[in-house]
Design a protein around this motif. Sequence first.
Motif, PDB file in Angstrom:
ATOM      1  N   TYR A   2       0.817  -1.218   0.000  1.00  0.00           N
ATOM      2  CA  TYR A   2       0.000   0.000   0.000  1.00  0.00           C
ATOM      3  C   TYR A   2       0.845   1.259   0.000  1.00  0.00           C
ATOM      4  CZ  TYR A   2       1.056  -1.497   4.743  1.00  0.00           C
ATOM      5  OH  TYR A   2       1.705  -1.975   5.862  1.00  0.00           O
ATOM      6  N   GLU A   3       2.182   1.096   0.025  1.00  0.00           N
ATOM      7  CA  GLU A   3       3.073   2.244   0.173  1.00  0.00           C
ATOM      8  C   GLU A   3       2.799   3.365  -0.833  1.00  0.00           C
ATOM      9  OE1 GLU A   3       7.679   1.769   1.501  1.00  0.00           O
ATOM     10  OE2 GLU A   3       6.603   0.014   0.786  1.00  0.00           O
ATOM     11  N   GLY A   4       2.557   2.974  -2.070  1.00  0.00           N
ATOM     12  CA  GLY A   4       2.341   3.972  -3.096  1.00  0.00           C
ATOM     13  C   GLY A   4       1.114   4.845  -2.846  1.00  0.00           C
ATOM     14  N   ILE A   5       0.124   4.291  -2.135  1.00  0.00           N
ATOM     15  CA  ILE A   5      -1.132   5.001  -1.950  1.00  0.00           C
ATOM     16  C   ILE A   5      -1.022   6.079  -0.877  1.00  0.00           C
ATOM     17  CG2 ILE A   5      -3.622   4.724  -1.595  1.00  0.00           C
ATOM     18  CD1 ILE A   5      -3.223   1.685  -2.044  1.00  0.00           C
ATOM     19  N   PHE A   6      -0.432   5.695   0.282  1.00  0.00           N
ATOM     20  CA  PHE A   6      -0.405   6.623   1.413  1.00  0.00           C
ATOM     21  C   PHE A   6       1.006   7.085   1.752  1.00  0.00           C
ATOM     22  CE2 PHE A   6      -4.105   3.802   2.133  1.00  0.00           C
ATOM     23  CZ  PHE A   6      -5.097   4.750   2.048  1.00  0.00           C
ATOM     24  N   GLY A   7       1.973   6.719   0.909  1.00  0.00           N
ATOM     25  CA  GLY A   7       3.383   6.959   1.214  1.00  0.00           C
ATOM     26  C   GLY A   7       3.740   8.413   1.470  1.00  0.00           C
ATOM     27  N   GLY A   8       3.068   9.348   0.792  1.00  0.00           N
ATOM     28  CA  GLY A   8       3.455  10.746   0.932  1.00  0.00           C
ATOM     29  C   GLY A   8       3.001  11.395   2.232  1.00  0.00           C
ATOM     30  N   MET A   9       2.138  10.683   2.975  1.00  0.00           N
ATOM     31  CA  MET A   9       1.597  11.301   4.180  1.00  0.00           C
ATOM     32  C   MET A   9       2.434  10.939   5.402  1.00  0.00           C
ATOM     33  SD  MET A   9      -2.148  10.275   2.925  1.00  0.00           S
ATOM     34  CE  MET A   9      -3.326  10.782   4.104  1.00  0.00           C
ATOM     35  N   ASN A  10       2.292  11.725   6.453  1.00  0.00           N
ATOM     36  CA  ASN A  10       3.050  11.472   7.674  1.00  0.00           C
ATOM     37  C   ASN A  10       2.188  10.774   8.729  1.00  0.00           C
ATOM     38  OD1 ASN A  10       3.816  12.410  10.579  1.00  0.00           O
ATOM     39  ND2 ASN A  10       5.693  12.495   9.381  1.00  0.00           N
ATOM     40  N   LEU A  11       2.717   9.647   9.193  1.00  0.00           N
ATOM     41  CA  LEU A  11       1.995   8.824  10.168  1.00  0.00           C
ATOM     42  C   LEU A  11       1.573   9.607  11.416  1.00  0.00           C
ATOM     43  CD1 LEU A  11       2.966   5.336  11.477  1.00  0.00           C
ATOM     44  CD2 LEU A  11       3.475   7.260  12.942  1.00  0.00           C
ATOM     45  N   ASP A  12       2.495  10.411  11.961  1.00  0.00           N
ATOM     46  CA  ASP A  12       2.174  11.103  13.212  1.00  0.00           C
ATOM     47  C   ASP A  12       1.123  12.188  13.036  1.00  0.00           C
ATOM     48  OD1 ASP A  12       3.720   9.983  15.447  1.00  0.00           O
ATOM     49  OD2 ASP A  12       5.403  10.375  14.112  1.00  0.00           O
ATOM     50  N   VAL A  13       1.204  12.901  11.906  1.00  0.00           N
ATOM     51  CA  VAL A  13       0.195  13.936  11.659  1.00  0.00           C
ATOM     52  C   VAL A  13      -1.181  13.283  11.583  1.00  0.00           C
ATOM     53  CG1 VAL A  13      -0.667  15.621   9.997  1.00  0.00           C
ATOM     54  CG2 VAL A  13       1.775  15.514  10.497  1.00  0.00           C
ATOM     55  N   ILE A  14      -1.264  12.153  10.884  1.00  0.00           N
ATOM     56  CA  ILE A  14      -2.548  11.460  10.735  1.00  0.00           C
ATOM     57  C   ILE A  14      -3.050  10.958  12.090  1.00  0.00           C
ATOM     58  CG2 ILE A  14      -3.749   9.533   9.624  1.00  0.00           C
ATOM     59  CD1 ILE A  14      -1.671   9.722   7.365  1.00  0.00           C
ATOM     60  N   TYR A  15      -2.166  10.325  12.859  1.00  0.00           N
ATOM     61  CA  TYR A  15      -2.561   9.836  14.190  1.00  0.00           C
ATOM     62  C   TYR A  15      -3.002  11.001  15.089  1.00  0.00           C
ATOM     63  CZ  TYR A  15      -0.621   5.083  13.463  1.00  0.00           C
ATOM     64  OH  TYR A  15      -0.368   3.805  13.027  1.00  0.00           O
ATOM     65  N   ASN A  16      -2.287  12.124  15.009  1.00  0.00           N
ATOM     66  CA  ASN A  16      -2.623  13.263  15.882  1.00  0.00           C
ATOM     67  C   ASN A  16      -3.988  13.847  15.538  1.00  0.00           C
ATOM     68  OD1 ASN A  16      -0.171  12.838  17.028  1.00  0.00           O
ATOM     69  ND2 ASN A  16       0.819  14.672  16.231  1.00  0.00           N
ATOM     70  N   ILE A  17      -4.276  13.915  14.251  1.00  0.00           N
ATOM     71  CA  ILE A  17      -5.610  14.395  13.838  1.00  0.00           C
ATOM     72  C   ILE A  17      -6.673  13.410  14.329  1.00  0.00           C
ATOM     73  CG2 ILE A  17      -7.118  14.821  11.840  1.00  0.00           C
ATOM     74  CD1 ILE A  17      -4.585  15.837  10.342  1.00  0.00           C
ATOM     75  N   GLY A  18      -6.395  12.118  14.137  1.00  0.00           N
ATOM     76  CA  GLY A  18      -7.329  11.078  14.587  1.00  0.00           C
ATOM     77  C   GLY A  18      -7.613  11.186  16.076  1.00  0.00           C
ATOM     78  N   ASP A  19      -6.570  11.372  16.864  1.00  0.00           N
ATOM     79  CA  ASP A  19      -6.742  11.453  18.319  1.00  0.00           C
ATOM     80  C   ASP A  19      -7.589  12.659  18.711  1.00  0.00           C
ATOM     81  OD1 ASP A  19      -5.332   9.177  18.804  1.00  0.00           O
ATOM     82  OD2 ASP A  19      -3.572  10.152  19.657  1.00  0.00           O
ATOM     83  N   ALA A  20      -7.314  13.804  18.092  1.00  0.00           N
ATOM     84  CA  ALA A  20      -8.067  15.014  18.452  1.00  0.00           C
ATOM     85  C   ALA A  20      -9.549  14.809  18.154  1.00  0.00           C
ATOM     86  CB  ALA A  20      -7.523  16.218  17.682  1.00  0.00           C
ATOM     87  N   ILE A  21      -9.854  14.284  16.970  1.00  0.00           N
ATOM     88  CA  ILE A  21     -11.252  14.056  16.594  1.00  0.00           C
ATOM     89  C   ILE A  21     -11.903  13.042  17.516  1.00  0.00           C
ATOM     90  CG2 ILE A  21     -12.773  13.085  14.797  1.00  0.00           C
ATOM     91  CD1 ILE A  21     -10.838  14.240  12.712  1.00  0.00           C
ATOM     92  N   ASN A  22     -11.229  11.912  17.705  1.00  0.00           N
ATOM     93  CA  ASN A  22     -11.885  10.806  18.400  1.00  0.00           C
ATOM     94  C   ASN A  22     -11.938  10.965  19.911  1.00  0.00           C
ATOM     95  OD1 ASN A  22     -12.658   8.880  16.252  1.00  0.00           O
ATOM     96  ND2 ASN A  22     -10.485   9.055  15.756  1.00  0.00           N
ATOM     97  N   LYS A  23     -10.869  11.447  20.506  1.00  0.00           N
ATOM     98  CA  LYS A  23     -10.885  11.539  21.980  1.00  0.00           C
ATOM     99  C   LYS A  23     -11.773  12.696  22.442  1.00  0.00           C
ATOM    100  CE  LYS A  23      -6.712   9.119  23.127  1.00  0.00           C
ATOM    101  NZ  LYS A  23      -6.460   8.462  21.815  1.00  0.00           N
ATOM    102  N   ILE A  24     -11.589  13.849  21.825  1.00  0.00           N
ATOM    103  CA  ILE A  24     -12.388  15.005  22.255  1.00  0.00           C
ATOM    104  C   ILE A  24     -13.830  14.862  21.754  1.00  0.00           C
ATOM    105  CG2 ILE A  24     -12.583  17.527  22.172  1.00  0.00           C
ATOM    106  CD1 ILE A  24      -9.496  17.579  21.866  1.00  0.00           C
TER     107      ILE A  24
END
Length: 240
Positions: A202-224
């Motif tokens: 799947y590297e080609g599909i999501f490779g350009g994105m940053n794992l931590d930025v995605i996780y941090n956005i996910g946490d803000a949305i889901n926890k709060i």
Amino acid sequence: MNLSLNFLSVAKMAADDYVGFTFFVGCMAMMAASVFFFLSMNSFDKKWRTSILVSGLITFIAAVHYFYMRDYWASFGESPTFFRYVDWILTVPLMCVEFYLILKVAGAKKSMMWRLIFLSVIMLVTGYIGETLDRENAWFWGLISGAAYFVIAYDIWLGAAKKLAVAAGGAVLKAHKALCWFVLVGWVIYPIGYMAGTPGWYEGIFGGMNLDVIYNIGDAINKIGFGLVVYTLAVNSSND
Ligand SMILES: *C/C=C(C)/C=C/C=C(C)/C=C/C1=C(C)CCCC1(C)C
């Protein structure tokens, strides 16, 4: 002496360090949310206080981990995978507890809660193995993790939890539905982050994105967001 100086020193942040920025903002957002939940707790009917307390604990535990993760990133420029998963292994089971707490009025059993907690632990432990110990087979661990995630989603959308929510009706049913959407749509952010940060087909599909930025956005949305749904439930059912 040295120790106290270290504690007081603040790492520099580059203007284009967007990963560091999301850690910093995440830290503040989780702290603010915790204060909000803790201070509003006692203005509600007794039966909702534990639910609001747990909402606050989820964002508070995250705030402390974000403090460490922000520092780790600033010091090493690496993904703080260990702290990330310690945070999740504490907060995701607490989210399962939230499902139980809001459905308790309809007679939810503890066994439903333990089943969800068990599934969430499988989801997270296999994800951790894929991100750290066995990265070559990240796709395989991600698949097992995804299967556990699927069962969680099934349980709350169509399983025992759903039946209890329907039986409860009203504000509880509405809140349950909202939480279900968080799990179905909000939690999908995480496997995307995982695919962005681990090797695999799947590297080609999501490779350009940053794992931590995605996780941090996910946490803000889901926890709060999760906490705010519970807060809204307490507000609505106090007006009944
Ligand atoms: C507050 C933290 C939350 C709600 C974390 C949730 C994490 C997940 C739903 C993670 C799921 C994963 C998969 C479904 C597959 C790949 C590995 C994971 C662990 C990222």
